[in-house]
Design an enzyme around this catalytic site. Sequence first.
Site, PDB file in Angstrom:
ATOM      1  N   LYS A 133     -37.238  30.862  24.373  1.00 40.73           N
ATOM      2  CA  LYS A 133     -37.413  32.305  24.574  1.00 40.73           C
ATOM      3  C   LYS A 133     -38.866  32.614  24.972  1.00 40.73           C
ATOM      4  O   LYS A 133     -39.738  31.742  24.880  1.00 40.73           O
ATOM      5  CB  LYS A 133     -37.004  33.018  23.283  1.00 40.73           C
ATOM      6  CG  LYS A 133     -35.513  32.900  22.949  1.00 40.73           C
ATOM      7  CD  LYS A 133     -35.218  33.617  21.639  1.00 40.73           C
ATOM      8  CE  LYS A 133     -33.750  33.665  21.309  1.00 40.73           C
ATOM      9  NZ  LYS A 133     -33.506  34.430  20.067  1.00 40.73           N
ATOM     10  N   TYR A 156     -26.274  38.967  25.680  1.00 38.46           N
ATOM     11  CA  TYR A 156     -26.214  39.416  24.278  1.00 38.46           C
ATOM     12  C   TYR A 156     -25.161  40.512  24.057  1.00 38.46           C
ATOM     13  O   TYR A 156     -25.285  41.293  23.109  1.00 38.46           O
ATOM     14  CB  TYR A 156     -27.593  39.898  23.831  1.00 38.46           C
ATOM     15  CG  TYR A 156     -28.548  38.761  23.488  1.00 38.46           C
ATOM     16  CD1 TYR A 156     -28.197  37.778  22.562  1.00 38.46           C
ATOM     17  CD2 TYR A 156     -29.811  38.680  24.069  1.00 38.46           C
ATOM     18  CE1 TYR A 156     -29.065  36.742  22.246  1.00 38.46           C
ATOM     19  CE2 TYR A 156     -30.691  37.639  23.748  1.00 38.46           C
ATOM     20  CZ  TYR A 156     -30.300  36.683  22.835  1.00 38.46           C
ATOM     21  OH  TYR A 156     -31.162  35.659  22.500  1.00 38.46           O
ATOM     22  N   ASN A 197     -37.909  34.169  17.341  1.00 36.48           N
ATOM     23  CA  ASN A 197     -37.454  32.903  16.755  1.00 36.48           C
ATOM     24  C   ASN A 197     -37.356  31.745  17.764  1.00 36.48           C
ATOM     25  O   ASN A 197     -36.621  30.789  17.574  1.00 36.48           O
ATOM     26  CB  ASN A 197     -36.165  33.093  15.956  1.00 36.48           C
ATOM     27  CG  ASN A 197     -35.030  33.652  16.768  1.00 36.48           C
ATOM     28  OD1 ASN A 197     -35.163  33.867  17.969  1.00 36.48           O
ATOM     29  ND2 ASN A 197     -33.899  33.870  16.130  1.00 36.48           N
ATOM     30  N   HIS A 238     -32.960  29.840  21.676  1.00 31.48           N
ATOM     31  CA  HIS A 238     -31.555  30.239  21.602  1.00 31.48           C
ATOM     32  C   HIS A 238     -30.688  29.002  21.782  1.00 31.48           C
ATOM     33  O   HIS A 238     -31.027  28.127  22.580  1.00 31.48           O
ATOM     34  CB  HIS A 238     -31.208  31.248  22.707  1.00 31.48           C
ATOM     35  CG  HIS A 238     -29.729  31.487  22.829  1.00 31.48           C
ATOM     36  ND1 HIS A 238     -29.067  32.416  22.059  1.00 31.48           N
ATOM     37  CD2 HIS A 238     -28.777  30.867  23.574  1.00 31.48           C
ATOM     38  CE1 HIS A 238     -27.767  32.367  22.346  1.00 31.48           C
ATOM     39  NE2 HIS A 238     -27.565  31.426  23.255  1.00 31.48           N
ATOM     40  N   GLU A 278     -22.166  31.286  28.291  1.00 32.24           N
ATOM     41  CA  GLU A 278     -23.616  31.381  28.511  1.00 32.24           C
ATOM     42  C   GLU A 278     -24.073  30.458  29.649  1.00 32.24           C
ATOM     43  O   GLU A 278     -24.905  30.842  30.458  1.00 32.24           O
ATOM     44  CB  GLU A 278     -24.349  31.076  27.201  1.00 32.24           C
ATOM     45  CG  GLU A 278     -24.111  32.166  26.163  1.00 32.24           C
ATOM     46  CD  GLU A 278     -24.528  31.791  24.743  1.00 32.24           C
ATOM     47  OE1 GLU A 278     -25.045  30.671  24.531  1.00 32.24           O
ATOM     48  OE2 GLU A 278     -24.314  32.624  23.842  1.00 32.24           O
TER      49      GLU A 278
HETATM   50  P1  IDP Z   1     -28.646  33.179  16.929  1.00 29.15           P
HETATM   51  O1  IDP Z   1     -29.736  33.345  17.961  1.00 29.15           O
HETATM   52  O2  IDP Z   1     -29.091  32.296  15.777  1.00 29.15           O
HETATM   53  O3  IDP Z   1     -27.331  32.741  17.537  1.00 29.15           O
HETATM   54  P2  IDP Z   1     -27.535  35.871  16.665  1.00 29.15           P
HETATM   55  O4  IDP Z   1     -26.982  36.460  15.417  1.00 29.15           O
HETATM   56  O5  IDP Z   1     -26.592  35.580  17.788  1.00 29.15           O
HETATM   57  O6  IDP Z   1     -28.398  34.597  16.262  1.00 29.15           O
HETATM   58  O7  IDP Z   1     -28.642  36.894  17.198  1.00 29.15           O
HETATM   59  C1  IDP Z   1     -29.201  36.759  18.477  1.00 29.15           C
HETATM   60  C2  IDP Z   1     -30.668  37.019  18.389  1.00 29.15           C
HETATM   61  O8  IDP Z   1     -30.872  38.376  18.033  1.00 29.15           O
HETATM   62  C3  IDP Z   1     -31.408  36.225  17.309  1.00 29.15           C
HETATM   63  O9  IDP Z   1     -31.780  34.935  17.721  1.00 29.15           O
HETATM   64  C4  IDP Z   1     -32.618  37.097  17.052  1.00 29.15           C
HETATM   65  O10 IDP Z   1     -33.633  36.888  18.053  1.00 29.15           O
HETATM   66  C5  IDP Z   1     -32.035  38.497  17.235  1.00 29.15           C
HETATM   67  N1  IDP Z   1     -31.652  39.079  15.944  1.00 29.15           N
HETATM   68  C6  IDP Z   1     -30.554  38.787  15.215  1.00 29.15           C
HETATM   69  N2  IDP Z   1     -30.514  39.513  14.089  1.00 29.15           N
HETATM   70  C7  IDP Z   1     -31.614  40.301  14.134  1.00 29.15           C
HETATM   71  C8  IDP Z   1     -32.135  41.296  13.234  1.00 29.15           C
HETATM   72  O11 IDP Z   1     -31.580  41.602  12.184  1.00 29.15           O
HETATM   73  N3  IDP Z   1     -33.311  41.879  13.633  1.00 29.15           N
HETATM   74  C9  IDP Z   1     -33.965  41.559  14.794  1.00 29.15           C
HETATM   75  N4  IDP Z   1     -33.503  40.637  15.643  1.00 29.15           N
HETATM   76  C10 IDP Z   1     -32.340  40.016  15.322  1.00 29.15           C
END
Ligand code: IDP
Length: 152
Positions: free
Chosen positions: A11, A51, A114, A117, A128
């Site tokens: 990312k 997303y 984080n 992805h 994807e």
């Molecule tokens: P993942 O990336 O581990 O698959 P997902 O639940 O699909 O997680 O969420 C996609 C992305 O959305 C996450 O990697 C993170 O960057 C963001 N995200 C998920 N939950 C939150 C939240 O509660 N606050 C802010 N960003 C979030």
Amino acid sequence: MEVERTFVMVKPDGVQRGLIGEVVSRLERKGLKIVAMKMLRIPKEMAETHYAEHREKPFFNALVSYITSGPVVAMVVEGKSAISVVRNLVGKTNPVEAEPGTIRGDLAMDIGRNVVHASDSPESAKREISIFFSDDEIVDYAKVDEDWVYER
Ligand code: IDP
């Protein structure tokens, strides 16, 4: 164990923090095979498609803004059970909960930054990969270490 392809992306925060090599290196050292890779800036519409499952979430706009804020490095990664293997290497979504030894556990602090992805299921991997890559951008090749990575 079935050979799978999964979608992985460094990312914008990972690119800005100089972590492209670190992420790629961890995938390679594990024994996974990179079969496609490119740097791009994700257009807003493409981010919203990628997303789409989060469209109703309160963090959706922030997420789209984050993922379009700078270049990313997108990859297709192949290997036996690659989808689960990569998710395990990446660690839990929230870096606060991600185990040490995982990419997010070692390299990130905030759920909204984080680093990486990775697809979470065969269906999302297929979807994807098709958003980011055309079939002719995915390279079919043998790696010389395959007999040492896998018991035949
Ligand atoms: P993942 O990336 O581990 O698959 P997902 O639940 O699909 O997680 O969420 C996609 C992305 O959305 C996450 O990697 C993170 O960057 C963001 N995200 C998920 N939950 C939150 C939240 O509660 N606050 C802010 N960003 C979030």
